[in-house]
Scaffold this active site. Structure first.
Site, PDB file in Angstrom:
ATOM      1  N   CYS A 145       0.978  -1.078   0.204  1.00 35.09           N
ATOM      2  CA  CYS A 145       0.079  -0.080  -0.030  1.00 35.09           C
ATOM      3  C   CYS A 145       0.898   1.353   0.069  1.00 35.09           C
ATOM      4  CB  CYS A 145      -1.013  -0.161   1.241  1.00 35.09           C
ATOM      5  SG  CYS A 145      -0.144  -0.240   2.774  1.00 35.09           S
ATOM      6  N   HIS A 146       2.013   1.106   0.126  1.00 30.82           N
ATOM      7  CA  HIS A 146       3.071   2.366   0.042  1.00 30.82           C
ATOM      8  C   HIS A 146       3.172   2.755  -1.179  1.00 30.82           C
ATOM      9  CE1 HIS A 146       5.663  -1.223  -0.023  1.00 30.82           C
ATOM     10  NE2 HIS A 146       6.382  -0.455  -0.867  1.00 30.82           N
TER      11      HIS A 146
END
Length: 180
Positions: A145-146
């Site tokens: 998700c980064h």
């Protein structure tokens, strides 16, 4: 609950990570897993999985050996794609669809916008819902998700904190390494 949940806290370049696995695979990764955060995360995980305290076992071998090895390799710069079995049961519906697309479709060293990810799953107006899915990701780092950023180039939010997001994106060559 089908079996025990194995867990361990491992050191990383972004601080201690709590990893948990079931017989189905890696089920949870939690940032900043010092004692208080770890204890709250384990209580929440037990409730979500219907496990009693006796079913939560601290172990860095068995089910967690491979995820721990791959995370160490990732942080040393030697791993670009995780190949561990994931237990997706802590996410469902739209969130699961978005997280699977992220895991399968946004490689190491790349980023995608919230709106672009929404389009990829057939929901072109759902950029905010994609943001909510990222915030609810039970498997950060492994399900990256980064790598989701704002369309104007801003970092957006991040459950592990923006400094953690910067470190992960720098590790992958998306951002320059911090000067100090």
């Amino acid at each position: 609950m089908d079996s025990k949940v194995e867990w361990a806290v491992v050191d990383s370049d972004i601080g201690p990570l709590l990893l948990a696995a079931t017989d189905r695979g890696l089920v949870s990764v939690v940032f900043h897993a010092r004692e208080a955060v770890r204890d709250r995360a384990l209580d929440r995980l037990a409730a979500q999985l219907g496990a009693g305290p006796e079913e939560l076992t601290e172990s860095a071998s068995g089910r967690l050996a491979e995820p721990i090895r791959q995370l160490a390799e990732y942080f040393s710069g030697g791993l670009r794609e995780f190949d561990v079995v994931l237990d997706w049961r802590l996410t469902a519906g739209f969130n699961r669809q978005v997280l699977r697309e992220l895991a399968d479709g946004v490689p190491y060293g790349a980023v995608v916008g919230y709106g672009d990810l929404a389009k990829r799953v057939g929901q072109p107006g759902a950029a905010q819902a994609v943001g909510a899915a990222m915030g609810a990701n039970p498997l950060p780092v492994v399900v990256p998700c980064h790598r989701v950023v704002e369309s104007d180039g801003g970092l957006g939010g991040f459950g592990g904190g923006l400094e953690t997001k910067r470190i992960l994106l720098a590790l992958e060559g998306v951002l320059p390494q911090p000067l100090f």
